[in-house]
Write a protein that holds these residues in place. Sequence first.
Motif, PDB file in Angstrom:
ATOM      1  N   GLY A 109      46.293  69.725 107.801  1.00 48.23           N
ATOM      2  CA  GLY A 109      44.994  69.057 107.668  1.00 48.23           C
ATOM      3  C   GLY A 109      45.078  68.047 106.537  1.00 48.23           C
ATOM      4  N   LEU A 110      44.689  66.809 106.812  1.00 53.21           N
ATOM      5  CA  LEU A 110      44.731  65.764 105.791  1.00 53.21           C
ATOM      6  C   LEU A 110      43.299  65.289 105.569  1.00 53.21           C
ATOM      7  CD1 LEU A 110      47.222  62.748 105.749  1.00 53.21           C
ATOM      8  CD2 LEU A 110      44.899  62.562 104.930  1.00 53.21           C
ATOM      9  N   THR A 111      42.847  65.360 104.323  1.00 50.41           N
ATOM     10  CA  THR A 111      41.474  64.953 104.048  1.00 50.41           C
ATOM     11  C   THR A 111      41.384  64.265 102.693  1.00 50.41           C
ATOM     12  OG1 THR A 111      39.154  65.683 104.147  1.00 50.41           O
ATOM     13  CG2 THR A 111      40.695  67.141 102.977  1.00 50.41           C
ATOM     14  N   GLY A 112      40.199  63.746 102.421  1.00 56.86           N
ATOM     15  CA  GLY A 112      39.933  63.042 101.164  1.00 56.86           C
ATOM     16  C   GLY A 112      38.588  62.371 101.319  1.00 56.86           C
ATOM     17  N   GLU A 132      35.488  70.935  95.409  1.00 58.02           N
ATOM     18  CA  GLU A 132      35.514  71.820  96.584  1.00 58.02           C
ATOM     19  C   GLU A 132      36.750  71.539  97.439  1.00 58.02           C
ATOM     20  OE1 GLU A 132      32.607  73.060 100.278  1.00 58.02           O
ATOM     21  OE2 GLU A 132      31.853  71.659  98.788  1.00 58.02           O
ATOM     22  N   ARG A 133      37.042  70.249  97.629  1.00 58.47           N
ATOM     23  CA  ARG A 133      38.231  69.891  98.418  1.00 58.47           C
ATOM     24  C   ARG A 133      39.498  70.416  97.753  1.00 58.47           C
ATOM     25  NH1 ARG A 133      35.703  65.161 100.073  1.00 58.47           N
ATOM     26  NH2 ARG A 133      36.136  64.190  98.080  1.00 58.47           N
ATOM     27  N   LEU A 134      39.565  70.222  96.430  1.00 62.66           N
ATOM     28  CA  LEU A 134      40.781  70.610  95.700  1.00 62.66           C
ATOM     29  C   LEU A 134      40.978  72.124  95.721  1.00 62.66           C
ATOM     30  CD1 LEU A 134      40.534  68.047  92.759  1.00 62.66           C
ATOM     31  CD2 LEU A 134      42.125  67.980  94.686  1.00 62.66           C
ATOM     32  N   LEU A 135      39.879  72.882  95.816  1.00 60.16           N
ATOM     33  CA  LEU A 135      39.986  74.345  95.918  1.00 60.16           C
ATOM     34  C   LEU A 135      40.717  74.755  97.194  1.00 60.16           C
ATOM     35  CD1 LEU A 135      36.512  75.780  94.799  1.00 60.16           C
ATOM     36  CD2 LEU A 135      38.732  76.176  93.718  1.00 60.16           C
ATOM     37  N   HIS A 136      40.531  73.977  98.263  1.00 57.88           N
ATOM     38  CA  HIS A 136      41.150  74.291  99.562  1.00 57.88           C
ATOM     39  C   HIS A 136      42.573  73.737  99.688  1.00 57.88           C
ATOM     40  CE1 HIS A 136      36.990  75.175 100.776  1.00 57.88           C
ATOM     41  NE2 HIS A 136      37.516  75.871 101.752  1.00 57.88           N
ATOM     42  N   ALA A 137      42.967  72.874  98.751  1.00 58.66           N
ATOM     43  CA  ALA A 137      44.213  72.117  98.922  1.00 58.66           C
ATOM     44  C   ALA A 137      45.457  72.977  98.686  1.00 58.66           C
ATOM     45  CB  ALA A 137      44.233  70.937  97.966  1.00 58.66           C
ATOM     46  N   ASP A 138      46.448  72.812  99.563  1.00 60.56           N
ATOM     47  CA  ASP A 138      47.796  73.332  99.292  1.00 60.56           C
ATOM     48  C   ASP A 138      48.590  72.270  98.536  1.00 60.56           C
ATOM     49  OD1 ASP A 138      47.940  75.943 100.874  1.00 60.56           O
ATOM     50  OD2 ASP A 138      47.167  74.541 102.364  1.00 60.56           O
ATOM     51  N   ASP A 139      48.323  71.009  98.870  1.00 58.69           N
ATOM     52  CA  ASP A 139      49.012  69.882  98.236  1.00 58.69           C
ATOM     53  C   ASP A 139      47.969  68.824  97.887  1.00 58.69           C
ATOM     54  OD1 ASP A 139      51.761  70.880  98.997  1.00 58.69           O
ATOM     55  OD2 ASP A 139      50.936  70.543 100.986  1.00 58.69           O
ATOM     56  N   VAL A 140      48.185  68.138  96.768  1.00 60.32           N
ATOM     57  CA  VAL A 140      47.273  67.068  96.342  1.00 60.32           C
ATOM     58  C   VAL A 140      48.099  65.810  96.073  1.00 60.32           C
ATOM     59  CG1 VAL A 140      45.602  66.297  94.613  1.00 60.32           C
ATOM     60  CG2 VAL A 140      45.676  68.714  95.282  1.00 60.32           C
ATOM     61  N   ARG A 148      47.981  74.240 106.749  1.00 61.18           N
ATOM     62  CA  ARG A 148      48.202  73.741 105.390  1.00 61.18           C
ATOM     63  C   ARG A 148      47.261  72.556 105.186  1.00 61.18           C
ATOM     64  NH1 ARG A 148      52.491  74.848 102.131  1.00 61.18           N
ATOM     65  NH2 ARG A 148      52.622  73.504 100.304  1.00 61.18           N
ATOM     66  N   ILE A 149      46.827  72.325 103.944  1.00 63.46           N
ATOM     67  CA  ILE A 149      45.879  71.233 103.686  1.00 63.46           C
ATOM     68  C   ILE A 149      46.417  70.319 102.593  1.00 63.46           C
ATOM     69  CG2 ILE A 149      43.564  70.661 102.829  1.00 63.46           C
ATOM     70  CD1 ILE A 149      42.591  73.264 104.121  1.00 63.46           C
ATOM     71  N   LEU A 150      46.427  69.024 102.907  1.00 57.35           N
ATOM     72  CA  LEU A 150      46.792  67.983 101.950  1.00 57.35           C
ATOM     73  C   LEU A 150      45.534  67.183 101.620  1.00 57.35           C
ATOM     74  CD1 LEU A 150      48.617  65.975 100.379  1.00 57.35           C
ATOM     75  CD2 LEU A 150      49.141  64.884 102.570  1.00 57.35           C
ATOM     76  N   VAL A 151      45.194  67.130 100.349  1.00 54.83           N
ATOM     77  CA  VAL A 151      44.037  66.335  99.910  1.00 54.83           C
ATOM     78  C   VAL A 151      44.533  65.064  99.237  1.00 54.83           C
ATOM     79  CG1 VAL A 151      42.095  66.246  98.279  1.00 54.83           C
ATOM     80  CG2 VAL A 151      42.466  68.288  99.664  1.00 54.83           C
ATOM     81  N   ILE A 152      44.031  63.923  99.735  1.00 54.32           N
ATOM     82  CA  ILE A 152      44.269  62.645  99.057  1.00 54.32           C
ATOM     83  C   ILE A 152      43.117  62.481  98.076  1.00 54.32           C
ATOM     84  CG2 ILE A 152      44.711  60.170  99.347  1.00 54.32           C
ATOM     85  CD1 ILE A 152      46.669  61.881 100.955  1.00 54.32           C
ATOM     86  N   ASP A 153      43.451  62.429  96.793  1.00 48.52           N
ATOM     87  CA  ASP A 153      42.423  62.443  95.765  1.00 48.52           C
ATOM     88  C   ASP A 153      42.428  61.115  95.012  1.00 48.52           C
ATOM     89  OD1 ASP A 153      40.387  63.792  94.257  1.00 48.52           O
ATOM     90  OD2 ASP A 153      41.833  63.984  92.616  1.00 48.52           O
ATOM     91  N   ALA A 154      41.240  60.675  94.623  1.00 47.05           N
ATOM     92  CA  ALA A 154      41.117  59.449  93.820  1.00 47.05           C
ATOM     93  C   ALA A 154      39.865  59.575  92.965  1.00 47.05           C
ATOM     94  CB  ALA A 154      41.006  58.224  94.728  1.00 47.05           C
ATOM     95  N   PRO A 155      39.864  58.980  91.779  1.00 46.99           N
ATOM     96  CA  PRO A 155      38.652  59.008  90.948  1.00 46.99           C
ATOM     97  C   PRO A 155      37.472  58.390  91.705  1.00 46.99           C
ATOM     98  CG  PRO A 155      40.532  58.128  89.723  1.00 46.99           C
ATOM     99  CD  PRO A 155      40.970  58.247  91.142  1.00 46.99           C
TER     100      PRO A 155
END
Length: 207
Positions: free
Chosen positions: A12-15, A170-178, A132-139
């Motif tokens: 799963g890819l989210t952000g 919340e997203r980062l709590l679910h993330a396997d990878d950031v 597995r969950i990958l979160v694309i994170d940005a300020p």
Amino acid sequence: MNTPPSKPWILGLTGGIGSGKSAAAHHFAALGVHVVDADHAARWVVEPGRPALAKIAAHFGDGVLQADGQLDRSALRALIFSDPEQRRWLEALLHPLIRDEIANNLAQAQSPYAILVSPLLIESGQYSTTQRILVIDAPQALQVQRTLLRDNTSEQQIQAILKVQASREERLLHADDVLVNDSDLKALQTEVERLHHFYLTLRGGQP
């Protein structure tokens, strides 16, 4: 007898809006990964001639249709963002249809793993279909800046979308990878390639 290839596992890819998840997904696809975009599935289920569009028009009125019969997304968005009850009605109609569309599309994957890209992966519960969950994170300030540059929209509307989406925490709590995307496209692509090589070593999404 040849053993059949193992079924691809699902990433799963989210952000949040403007985080760069689409750019990341494009690069994964360029590396040969089967990518399914929940937004595309959401658009497909409301195409003219599909039952969902007729139900939406009957419920909200013809003001949500363009002259050519297509869904007028901005008119619909304005109606549902100001009214949580209407948003829930729409989600109850569309989520099962989108889920089926996504499942059919993922089932066609031939790559070792497949990716489900969804801005609402956490909120909609779609993450339960992934391993597995990958979160694309940005300020957040950068998310707003990128979205203003990309879309013909107001900062007020971007803030409304941010409120509906899960918080970064919340997203980062679910993330396997950031993957922190606070630099340029080249840096993002380098990180995607690093993750891709790591993912190819996994079975079922876990080390």
